[in-house]
Write a protein that holds these residues in place. Structure first.
Motif, PDB file in Angstrom:
ATOM      1  N   ARG B  62     -10.814 -22.365 -22.363  1.00 29.44           N
ATOM      2  CA  ARG B  62     -11.235 -21.483 -21.195  1.00 29.44           C
ATOM      3  C   ARG B  62     -11.271 -22.007 -19.718  1.00 29.44           C
ATOM      4  NH1 ARG B  62     -17.699 -20.073 -20.822  1.00 29.44           N
ATOM      5  NH2 ARG B  62     -17.486 -21.134 -22.873  1.00 29.44           N
ATOM      6  N   ALA B  63     -11.379 -21.164 -19.175  1.00 28.33           N
ATOM      7  CA  ALA B  63     -11.032 -21.270 -17.792  1.00 28.33           C
ATOM      8  C   ALA B  63     -11.367 -21.906 -16.563  1.00 28.33           C
ATOM      9  CB  ALA B  63      -9.926 -20.251 -16.715  1.00 28.33           C
ATOM     10  N   LEU B  64     -10.644 -23.392 -15.912  1.00 30.80           N
ATOM     11  CA  LEU B  64     -11.142 -23.634 -14.372  1.00 30.80           C
ATOM     12  C   LEU B  64     -11.299 -22.619 -14.107  1.00 30.80           C
ATOM     13  CD1 LEU B  64      -9.403 -27.173 -15.473  1.00 30.80           C
ATOM     14  CD2 LEU B  64     -11.734 -26.516 -15.772  1.00 30.80           C
ATOM     15  N   ASP B  65     -10.364 -21.741 -13.404  1.00 34.86           N
ATOM     16  CA  ASP B  65     -10.017 -21.246 -12.619  1.00 34.86           C
ATOM     17  C   ASP B  65      -9.617 -19.423 -12.732  1.00 34.86           C
ATOM     18  OD1 ASP B  65     -10.114 -19.268 -10.214  1.00 34.86           O
ATOM     19  OD2 ASP B  65      -8.898 -21.149  -8.603  1.00 34.86           O
ATOM     20  N   ALA B  66     -10.343 -18.650 -13.170  1.00 35.54           N
ATOM     21  CA  ALA B  66     -10.147 -17.636 -13.204  1.00 35.54           C
ATOM     22  C   ALA B  66      -8.864 -16.651 -12.312  1.00 35.54           C
ATOM     23  CB  ALA B  66     -11.287 -16.422 -13.924  1.00 35.54           C
ATOM     24  N   LEU B  68      -6.506 -18.499 -11.095  1.00 29.91           N
ATOM     25  CA  LEU B  68      -5.212 -19.228 -11.724  1.00 29.91           C
ATOM     26  C   LEU B  68      -4.939 -20.096 -13.321  1.00 29.91           C
ATOM     27  CD1 LEU B  68      -3.309 -22.402  -8.446  1.00 29.91           C
ATOM     28  CD2 LEU B  68      -3.568 -22.021 -11.321  1.00 29.91           C
ATOM     29  N   PRO B  70      -2.957 -21.200 -16.257  1.00 28.19           N
ATOM     30  CA  PRO B  70      -1.887 -21.792 -16.342  1.00 28.19           C
ATOM     31  C   PRO B  70      -1.405 -21.590 -17.722  1.00 28.19           C
ATOM     32  CG  PRO B  70      -2.876 -23.949 -15.939  1.00 28.19           C
ATOM     33  CD  PRO B  70      -4.289 -22.579 -15.694  1.00 28.19           C
ATOM     34  N   LYS B 111       6.216 -21.294 -17.518  1.00 29.59           N
ATOM     35  CA  LYS B 111       4.808 -21.971 -17.131  1.00 29.59           C
ATOM     36  C   LYS B 111       4.728 -20.177 -16.038  1.00 29.59           C
ATOM     37  CE  LYS B 111       4.849 -26.268 -17.910  1.00 29.59           C
ATOM     38  NZ  LYS B 111       4.786 -27.238 -17.249  1.00 29.59           N
ATOM     39  N   ARG B 113       1.517 -18.452 -13.437  1.00 30.31           N
ATOM     40  CA  ARG B 113      -0.161 -18.709 -13.494  1.00 30.31           C
ATOM     41  C   ARG B 113      -0.487 -17.348 -13.076  1.00 30.31           C
ATOM     42  NH1 ARG B 113       0.465 -22.659  -8.243  1.00 30.31           N
ATOM     43  NH2 ARG B 113       1.272 -24.997  -9.464  1.00 30.31           N
ATOM     44  N   TYR B 119     -12.751 -11.587 -20.426  1.00 29.06           N
ATOM     45  CA  TYR B 119     -13.208 -12.840 -21.504  1.00 29.06           C
ATOM     46  C   TYR B 119     -11.753 -11.622 -22.278  1.00 29.06           C
ATOM     47  CZ  TYR B 119     -16.863 -15.534 -21.862  1.00 29.06           C
ATOM     48  OH  TYR B 119     -17.815 -16.329 -21.633  1.00 29.06           O
ATOM     49  N   LYS B 141     -11.094 -17.573 -22.762  1.00 33.33           N
ATOM     50  CA  LYS B 141     -12.547 -17.202 -21.733  1.00 33.33           C
ATOM     51  C   LYS B 141     -12.371 -17.499 -20.085  1.00 33.33           C
ATOM     52  CE  LYS B 141     -15.511 -18.256 -25.355  1.00 33.33           C
ATOM     53  NZ  LYS B 141     -17.048 -18.607 -25.759  1.00 33.33           N
ATOM     54  N   ALA B 142     -12.278 -16.325 -19.209  1.00 33.72           N
ATOM     55  CA  ALA B 142     -12.364 -16.321 -18.133  1.00 33.72           C
ATOM     56  C   ALA B 142     -13.167 -14.422 -17.607  1.00 33.72           C
ATOM     57  CB  ALA B 142     -10.738 -16.671 -18.148  1.00 33.72           C
ATOM     58  N   SER B 143     -13.088 -14.918 -16.327  1.00 32.43           N
ATOM     59  CA  SER B 143     -13.296 -13.690 -15.945  1.00 32.43           C
ATOM     60  C   SER B 143     -13.567 -13.722 -14.398  1.00 32.43           C
ATOM     61  CB  SER B 143     -14.821 -13.417 -16.440  1.00 32.43           C
ATOM     62  OG  SER B 143     -16.086 -13.936 -15.843  1.00 32.43           O
ATOM     63  N   GLY B 144     -13.544 -12.666 -14.182  1.00 34.24           N
ATOM     64  CA  GLY B 144     -13.246 -11.889 -12.222  1.00 34.24           C
ATOM     65  C   GLY B 144     -11.776 -13.207 -11.828  1.00 34.24           C
ATOM     66  N   ALA B 148     -12.244 -11.617  -7.693  1.00 32.56           N
ATOM     67  CA  ALA B 148     -12.501 -12.691  -7.829  1.00 32.56           C
ATOM     68  C   ALA B 148     -11.459 -12.918  -6.708  1.00 32.56           C
ATOM     69  CB  ALA B 148     -12.949 -13.992  -7.858  1.00 32.56           C
TER      70      ALA B 148
END
Lengths: 313, 269
Positions: B62-66, B68, B70, B111, B113, B119, B141-144, B148
């Motif tokens: 689950r992404a913390l910030d969609a 960015l 990593p 690596k 970003r 999703y 799982k990430a969106s936007g 955004a």
């Protein structure tokens, strides 16, 4: 998926709302809610320390209004049309003076989506001079997410400012002068704070979080700097954007400054040591975990934001 | 390659208009169908072999910030790998990056970003020197992340465009693999961000090509798209056969070229 959709997700897109069924306007009437008169003529409703959910209508920010001799100023308007409608009902139950100003303190939905409830009053919508661009860019994104969470009829729509503040300005409510200050990039890039000369109360909106985990969506050094700018106003009491409806400024701002400083120092250290962003989100700021409600919902995000800013300094 | 990226971008636009699937099984079918279409566009009829033990892809579930996210691609037999593809199925431009390694690369770990718009399945495909394709997949799982926008205005976003930083993640030792992180200051505008003065949408402008060489010999070449996060970052490995200059030539979609040379070992650190 997690059935409790989050404000963090609403702001930043961590979770999916698309699976939630959309309902029409809720049956619950837009009746008044409880406010506290934190200074004579200043009424604030405490936002709940939760993420945005269908039951709470995104009523998670501290919102309210200031009554002058000739006019009422709303700040902020609420987190959804439903929240704004209840605020409007509360104002109408309190005073019959006209609602002339609706302040949108910054772009985030929990502070801006109640504004649509005041369109019929034809007020001046007041915001930072960068607010319109921020709303134009993100507003529709927020609206869709809010509509998926609350139902389209309860979410509201994007309202653009009609009075844009650059630097500082004053609004006269009739024997009651409100100073407005447009800040440099801090919590967001469009933070506006208010100061009521009559009571000496500062309304910094989300430049001040108390006990509820702050979210960083602008600039970390910028936010620390703008706390100094607010400090220089010399207000003894303030209305945080989240937390108790009114606090003594000095003890309330100290934990926020401490968290932001820890975030800055530990992120700088991670960057210098070549610790990757994916590791840093797990290690930076952990000492603060016990001091904030919703810490785990925001800290990783905050570290991500801080990291990508500080690695270029 | 440019053509392939463009075709994939178009495919992204077309398929995102399809109505969302109603049930989980439908979603799985839709994902499989999408990948089928994507892989055919990118790889034609070439078979995609199971990449277990060959290539792995790490990303937060689950992404913390969609905007960015990593990600890390690990290649077990890096020396046999000639290129790597990263594909983010639900993004407007699904082929996020294709990296081709030169003779001086030590392609063990990469690596990047990336922005993630919904999703999505994410695939890393390693192409070996003998032309075989090995694939690994993750669901994220990430969106936007694409819709955004970056949280700053154009002027701030464009400040220092083309600036570069190089961080060495291990001590510089001649003839031994060195891990380095390259940062390129660039807003990577994706066409969904508004200029605050003109109130017009800022046209897409993103890094689409990066060449990294060491003393004139290719380390890696990357083709990329709007899926890379603002201020693209790439962590890669190479083997320095002596002191020298790591030269970076980055090219963006408006044709601007950014160059920077880093004398190694770095003296500033």
């Amino acid at each position: 998926m997690n059935p409790i959709s989050s404000r963090r997700a609403l702001l930043f897109g961590g979770a999916c709302f698309c699976c939630l069924p959309a309902h029409g306007r809720a049956a619950a009437a837009a009746g008044p809610f409880a406010t506290e008169e934190v200074a004579p003529g200043i009424y604030i409703r405490r936002g709940v320390d939760q993420e945005a959910t269908r039951p709470n209508r995104d009523a998670i920010a501290n919102i309210g209004f200031i009554v002058g001799r000739n006019a009422v100023l709303v700040t902020d308007s609420g987190g959804s049309l439903a929240d704004g409608e209840r605020l409007r009902a509360t104002i109408r139950a309190t005073t019959d003076r006209p609602i002339r100003y609706v302040v949108i303190s910054h772009v985030h939905p929990d502070h801006s989506f109640g504004a649509a409830a005041f369109r019929e009053d034809a007020p001046v919508f007041v915001g930072h001079d960068r607010l319109a661009a921020a709303l134009a860019t993100r507003g529709e994104f927020y609206r869709r997410r809010l509509a998926a969470l609350l139902g389209a009829g309860r979410a509201g729509s994007v309202v653009m400012p009609t009075m844009e503040i650059k630097g500082s300005a004053e609004i006269d409510l009739g024997g009651r002068i409100i100073s407005l200050h447009a800040h440099g990039t801090a919590h967001t890039d469009c933070d506006l704070s208010l100061f009521d000369h009559q009571s000496g109360l500062l309304l910094p909106a989300d430049l001040l979080f108390v006990r509820r985990m702050p979210s960083l969506d602008g600039s970390l050094p910028g936010w620390l700097h703008e706390l100094d700018v607010l400090q220089a106003i010399g207000a003894a009491r303030a209305v945080p954007g989240h937390g108790p409806v009114a606090v003594d400024w000095a003890p309330a701002v100290a934990p926020l400054r401490r968290y932001l400083t820890v975030l800055r120092n530990e992120t700088e250290k991670a960057v210098a040591a070549g610790v990757g962003i994916e590791q840093a989100v797990r290690t930076v700021g952990r000492s603060e975990a016990g001091d904030w409600v919703l810490f785990d919902d925001y800290n990783g995000w905050n570290v991500t934001e801080a990291y990508q800013e500080l690695e270029w300094q | 390659m440019k053509k392939a990226l463009f075709a994939v971008a178009l495919l992204g636009l077309v398929t995102t208009l399809a109505p969302p699937p109603a049930r989980a099984s439908d979603a799985a079918t839709a994902r499989a169908r999408r990948w089928h279409a994507l892989s055919e566009t990118i790889f034609g009829k070439r078979p995609l072999l199971d990449g277990s033990g060959m290539v792995s892809l790490d990303a937060p579930y689950r992404a913390l910030d969609a905007a960015l996210v990593p990600i890390k691609i690990t290649l077990a037999e890096g020396r046999n790998v000639k290129s790597v593809y990263l594909i983010i199925d639900e993004n407007p431009a699904p082929l996020a990056a294709r990296i081709t390694f030169g003779p001086d690369a030590a392609p063990h770990e990469l690596k990047l970003r990336v922005r993630v718009n919904d999703y999505t399945d994410m695939q890393a495909v390693a192409e070996t020197a003998d032309g075989k394709l090995y694939m690994t997949r993750r669901f994220i799982k990430a969106s936007g992340g694409c819709s955004a926008p970056v949280g700053e205005d154009d002027a701030a976003a464009l400040a220092g465009i083309g600036r570069m930083k190089l961080n060495l993640l291990r001590p510089f030792t001649v003839n031994s693999p060195l891990e380095a992180q390259l940062l390129i200051r660039h807003p990577n505008f994706n066409g969904m961000q508004m200029n605050q003065l003109t109130r017009l949408y800022t046209p897409a402008r993103f890094i689409d090509k990066v060449d990294i060489t060491y003393n004139g010999s290719l380390v890696l070449h990357m083709d990329s798209d709007i899926s890379l996060s603002t201020n693209p970052a790439i962590t890669f490995g190479f083997v320095p056969h002596g002191p020298g200059t790591l030269e970076v030539v980055a090219h963006d979609s408006q044709g601007t070229v950014f160059r920077h040379g880093f004398a190694l070992p770095l003296t500033s650190d």
